[in-house]
Design a protein around this motif. Sequence first.
Motif, PDB file in Angstrom:
ATOM      1  N   GLU A  19       0.832  -1.208   0.000  1.00 25.51           N
ATOM      2  CA  GLU A  19       0.000   0.000   0.000  1.00 25.51           C
ATOM      3  C   GLU A  19       0.861   1.250   0.000  1.00 25.51           C
ATOM      4  N   ALA A  20       1.940   1.234   0.773  1.00 22.37           N
ATOM      5  CA  ALA A  20       2.822   2.399   0.836  1.00 22.37           C
ATOM      6  C   ALA A  20       3.422   2.693  -0.535  1.00 22.37           C
ATOM      7  N   GLY A  21       3.902   1.655  -1.201  1.00 18.39           N
ATOM      8  CA  GLY A  21       4.494   1.856  -2.517  1.00 18.39           C
ATOM      9  C   GLY A  21       3.485   2.379  -3.522  1.00 18.39           C
ATOM     10  N   GLU A  22       2.259   1.866  -3.454  1.00 21.39           N
ATOM     11  CA  GLU A  22       1.217   2.309  -4.381  1.00 21.39           C
ATOM     12  C   GLU A  22       0.854   3.777  -4.146  1.00 21.39           C
ATOM     13  N   MET A  23       0.742   4.160  -2.878  1.00 23.14           N
ATOM     14  CA  MET A  23       0.380   5.533  -2.570  1.00 23.14           C
ATOM     15  C   MET A  23       1.488   6.502  -2.974  1.00 23.14           C
ATOM     16  N   LEU A  24       2.731   6.108  -2.742  1.00 16.34           N
ATOM     17  CA  LEU A  24       3.850   6.956  -3.150  1.00 16.34           C
ATOM     18  C   LEU A  24       3.916   7.070  -4.673  1.00 16.34           C
ATOM     19  N   ALA A  25       3.630   5.983  -5.362  1.00 18.16           N
ATOM     20  CA  ALA A  25       3.628   6.029  -6.829  1.00 18.16           C
ATOM     21  C   ALA A  25       2.545   6.967  -7.342  1.00 18.16           C
ATOM     22  N   ASP A  26       1.393   6.979  -6.668  1.00 15.66           N
ATOM     23  CA  ASP A  26       0.303   7.856  -7.078  1.00 15.66           C
ATOM     24  C   ASP A  26       0.690   9.331  -6.983  1.00 15.66           C
ATOM     25  N   CYS A  27       1.528   9.671  -6.023  1.00 15.58           N
ATOM     26  CA  CYS A  27       1.911  11.075  -5.852  1.00 15.58           C
ATOM     27  C   CYS A  27       3.353  11.336  -6.284  1.00 15.58           C
ATOM     28  N   ALA A  28       3.912  10.435  -7.092  1.00 15.06           N
ATOM     29  CA  ALA A  28       5.311  10.564  -7.509  1.00 15.06           C
ATOM     30  C   ALA A  28       5.565  11.865  -8.265  1.00 15.06           C
ATOM     31  N   ASP A  29       4.613  12.287  -9.106  1.00 16.80           N
ATOM     32  CA  ASP A  29       4.808  13.534  -9.859  1.00 16.80           C
ATOM     33  C   ASP A  29       4.919  14.733  -8.921  1.00 16.80           C
ATOM     34  N   ILE A  30       4.116  14.730  -7.856  1.00 15.64           N
ATOM     35  CA  ILE A  30       4.182  15.822  -6.885  1.00 15.64           C
ATOM     36  C   ILE A  30       5.501  15.771  -6.125  1.00 15.64           C
ATOM     37  N   LEU A  31       5.916  14.579  -5.747  1.00 15.84           N
ATOM     38  CA  LEU A  31       7.199  14.427  -5.052  1.00 15.84           C
ATOM     39  C   LEU A  31       8.344  14.932  -5.927  1.00 15.84           C
ATOM     40  N   ARG A  32       8.268  14.643  -7.223  1.00 16.25           N
ATOM     41  CA  ARG A  32       9.304  15.126  -8.132  1.00 16.25           C
ATOM     42  C   ARG A  32       9.293  16.655  -8.219  1.00 16.25           C
ATOM     43  N   THR A  33       8.110  17.245  -8.233  1.00 14.15           N
ATOM     44  CA  THR A  33       8.003  18.705  -8.293  1.00 14.15           C
ATOM     45  C   THR A  33       8.684  19.352  -7.087  1.00 14.15           C
ATOM     46  N   ILE A  34       8.409  18.817  -5.902  1.00  9.51           N
ATOM     47  CA  ILE A  34       9.021  19.364  -4.689  1.00  9.51           C
ATOM     48  C   ILE A  34      10.518  19.088  -4.683  1.00  9.51           C
ATOM     49  N   ALA A  35      10.912  17.889  -5.120  1.00 11.69           N
ATOM     50  CA  ALA A  35      12.333  17.544  -5.154  1.00 11.69           C
ATOM     51  C   ALA A  35      13.095  18.505  -6.063  1.00 11.69           C
ATOM     52  N   ARG A  36      12.547  18.797  -7.245  1.00 15.84           N
ATOM     53  CA  ARG A  36      13.227  19.723  -8.157  1.00 15.84           C
ATOM     54  C   ARG A  36      13.392  21.095  -7.523  1.00 15.84           C
ATOM     55  N   ALA A  37      12.338  21.565  -6.862  1.00 18.88           N
ATOM     56  CA  ALA A  37      12.407  22.885  -6.233  1.00 18.88           C
ATOM     57  C   ALA A  37      13.461  22.918  -5.138  1.00 18.88           C
ATOM     58  N   LEU A  38      13.584  21.835  -4.391  1.00 21.27           N
ATOM     59  CA  LEU A  38      14.601  21.761  -3.339  1.00 21.27           C
ATOM     60  C   LEU A  38      15.996  21.657  -3.928  1.00 21.27           C
ATOM     61  N   ILE A  39      16.137  20.865  -4.974  1.00 24.21           N
ATOM     62  CA  ILE A  39      17.438  20.734  -5.636  1.00 24.21           C
ATOM     63  C   ILE A  39      17.870  22.075  -6.218  1.00 24.21           C
ATOM     64  N   ARG A  73      17.342  24.865  -5.095  1.00 23.83           N
ATOM     65  CA  ARG A  73      17.812  25.696  -3.983  1.00 23.83           C
ATOM     66  C   ARG A  73      18.989  25.046  -3.266  1.00 23.83           C
ATOM     67  N   ARG A  74      19.460  23.948  -3.836  1.00 19.25           N
ATOM     68  CA  ARG A  74      20.606  23.206  -3.290  1.00 19.25           C
ATOM     69  C   ARG A  74      20.376  22.836  -1.824  1.00 19.25           C
ATOM     70  N   SER A  75      19.165  22.394  -1.536  1.00 20.28           N
ATOM     71  CA  SER A  75      18.796  22.021  -0.177  1.00 20.28           C
ATOM     72  C   SER A  75      18.977  20.524   0.040  1.00 20.28           C
ATOM     73  N   ARG A  76      19.560  20.156   1.166  1.00 17.86           N
ATOM     74  CA  ARG A  76      19.733  18.746   1.497  1.00 17.86           C
ATOM     75  C   ARG A  76      18.398  18.060   1.803  1.00 17.86           C
ATOM     76  N   TYR A  77      17.345  18.844   2.057  1.00 19.89           N
ATOM     77  CA  TYR A  77      16.034  18.238   2.278  1.00 19.89           C
ATOM     78  C   TYR A  77      15.560  17.467   1.052  1.00 19.89           C
ATOM     79  N   ALA A  78      16.120  17.760  -0.108  1.00 23.86           N
ATOM     80  CA  ALA A  78      15.745  17.022  -1.322  1.00 23.86           C
ATOM     81  C   ALA A  78      15.997  15.531  -1.169  1.00 23.86           C
ATOM     82  N   ALA A  79      16.916  15.157  -0.285  1.00 19.37           N
ATOM     83  CA  ALA A  79      17.256  13.740  -0.111  1.00 19.37           C
ATOM     84  C   ALA A  79      16.048  12.910   0.294  1.00 19.37           C
ATOM     85  N   VAL A  80      15.182  13.457   1.125  1.00 20.39           N
ATOM     86  CA  VAL A  80      14.001  12.703   1.560  1.00 20.39           C
ATOM     87  C   VAL A  80      13.072  12.467   0.381  1.00 20.39           C
ATOM     88  N   LEU A  81      12.841  13.501  -0.420  1.00 18.80           N
ATOM     89  CA  LEU A  81      11.961  13.355  -1.575  1.00 18.80           C
ATOM     90  C   LEU A  81      12.542  12.373  -2.585  1.00 18.80           C
TER      91      LEU A  81
END
Length: 204
Positions: free
Chosen positions: A130-150, A152-160
Amino acid sequence: MTQLLFKAFSALLSYPTAEMRQALPEIADVIRGSALVAPRERTALLALVEEIGSDDLLSAQEHYVDLFDRGRALSLHLFEHLHGESRDRGSAMVELKQLYAAAGFELTARELPDYLPVVLEYLSCRDMAEAGEMLADCADILRTIARALIARRSRYAAVLQALIVIAGEKPVDAAAVPPVRERHEALDRDWLEQPAFADPMGRR
């Protein structure tokens, strides 16, 4: 260990508190011991843990607010990226809250159901399928946030990035993301982020 990993990710993305910082050694141990975390993501996550713990508490809190609470691009409210302020966002949050309730997961009054640390707390209570399926459903959003963090050269991008990999997707190519000069957009609204749970590792 899977449950602890999602709780660790939830803690890392939450507003830094003294209690959370005290739990950083335990969070680091969870990351080191998880088979779900690839070596590249593990190194980046441990660098984030070190960064959060290296500054004094006030500096860590100011950095967090400056990063996540100033505009929409870095919002950790997932539906903000998908629906903005439209009515669809309200309907989606009601459905998500009902999903939590059906699983016996009760939110605090302060938190919205689409806040990523809350989503991760929920996933820590579910099986990996279930966790993998839910994360896959929101993968595009996770990528959007990851790009924004990257950008800004933020280490928080690692979690995304780690979450994207766990979802079975390719992480964002950091080398292809140009840096931004402006740290944040114009204020969208008055944000107030609170930790979802008293214990940073989610223990009751």
